[in-house]
Design an enzyme around this catalytic site. Sequence first.
Site, PDB file in Angstrom:
ATOM      1  N   TYR A   1      38.437  11.134 -30.005  1.00  0.00           N
ATOM      2  CA  TYR A   1      37.723   9.713 -28.573  1.00  0.00           C
ATOM      3  C   TYR A   1      38.719   8.862 -27.303  1.00  0.00           C
ATOM      4  CZ  TYR A   1      34.957   5.318 -27.412  1.00  0.00           C
ATOM      5  OH  TYR A   1      34.030   4.662 -26.671  1.00  0.00           O
TER       6      TYR A   1
ATOM      7  N   LYS B   1      38.511  10.063 -23.959  1.00  0.00           N
ATOM      8  CA  LYS B   1      37.858   8.481 -22.249  1.00  0.00           C
ATOM      9  C   LYS B   1      39.005   8.067 -21.668  1.00  0.00           C
ATOM     10  CE  LYS B   1      33.839   6.671 -24.344  1.00  0.00           C
ATOM     11  NZ  LYS B   1      32.361   6.553 -23.428  1.00  0.00           N
TER      12      LYS B   1
END
Length: 301
Positions: free
Chosen positions: A166, A170
Site C-alpha cells: 500500500y 501511495k
Amino acid sequence: MADIRFDGKVAIVTGAGGGLGRQHALELARRGAKVLVNDLGGSMDGSGGSSAAAQAVVEEITAMGGEAIANGSSVTDDAGVALMVQQAMDAWGRIDILIANAGVLRDRSFSKMDIADFEFVLNVHLLGTVKPAKAVWEIMKTQNYGRIVVTTSSSGLYGNFGQANYGAAKLGIIGFMNTIKLEGQKNNIHINAISPVAATRMTEGLMPPEVLEKLKPEYVTPGVVFLASDEAPTGAILTAGAGVFAISRIYETEGVFLGEGGLSVEEVRDNWSKISDETGQKPYFAGGEQGQKFFRKMAGG
C-alpha cells in the site's frame, strides 16, 4: 468571497460507493456538478463486485435534485475505464474533474506478504489512478481545463507497519503527480493529492469507535472539493483528518560539495552532519531544480 460552485462541470469519482468517495461525490453534486459515480462494489480486499453501491449514491444525488450516473467498472481494467469515460462523455459531453479515490487493502508484514498481494494492491492504487487519468487527459487538454485529485496516504509518505504494498503504491502516486503537474500546466490541468485520515471500512478495524467518530469522511471532503475547484493549486499534497488540514512536502537539504577528484566513502561518512543539515532545506517543484543546485554548489555557490 463567493461560494465555490461546479455548475456546468462534470466529475468522475472512483470508489464512490461508500466512505470518502461517496462524500466527495455528494458534495460535488450539492455544488452543481454532474457526477459519474464509479464503484466496483467489491470487498475491502478487492474480491467480488457489484454496481449496487454506486447506484445507491446516484439515487441520493438525484433525490436532492442533482444529476448522476452509476458505473461499476474496475479502475484496473482498460475496457472498464474506457467505458466509464465514454459514459460520462455520452451523457454530458465533457469531463472537468477526476477524483481517483478507489482502493483496497491486503495488509501483512513484508516477510509474510505474497508478491501477488503486492502486485494487486499496486495495480489498484497506482495503475487504478494512472488509467483513469490517462483516459481523461486528452479530453482535458482539448478543453484547456481539468482538475485531477489523486489519493495518497501517510503510509506512503512516512511508512506504516504491514503496508509495504500500500505504501509503495501511495508514494508512487506522488511520483506520477509530480510529473503530470508539469505536463498539464499549459492546458490548465491541475493535479493535487489528498492524504486522508478517515473512518471508512478500510480503517474501522484499526481504531476504537470514539476515535473513528472524530474521523468522519465528511471532515476530509472540503479539502478534496477545493482541490477540484477553479482556484486549486497544482502539485500540492493536502493532508486531512478530523477537521485538520496541512501540507506535506518533500524537502532536500542544501548539502555540501565534496569535490570531484578523490572522493571516498569515508568523506561521505565524515561529512554526514553537513549533508543532512536541515538549515536552508527546501522543496522543489521540478527535478531540474536539484540539478541547478548541484551545479551551483560545484561553482562555489
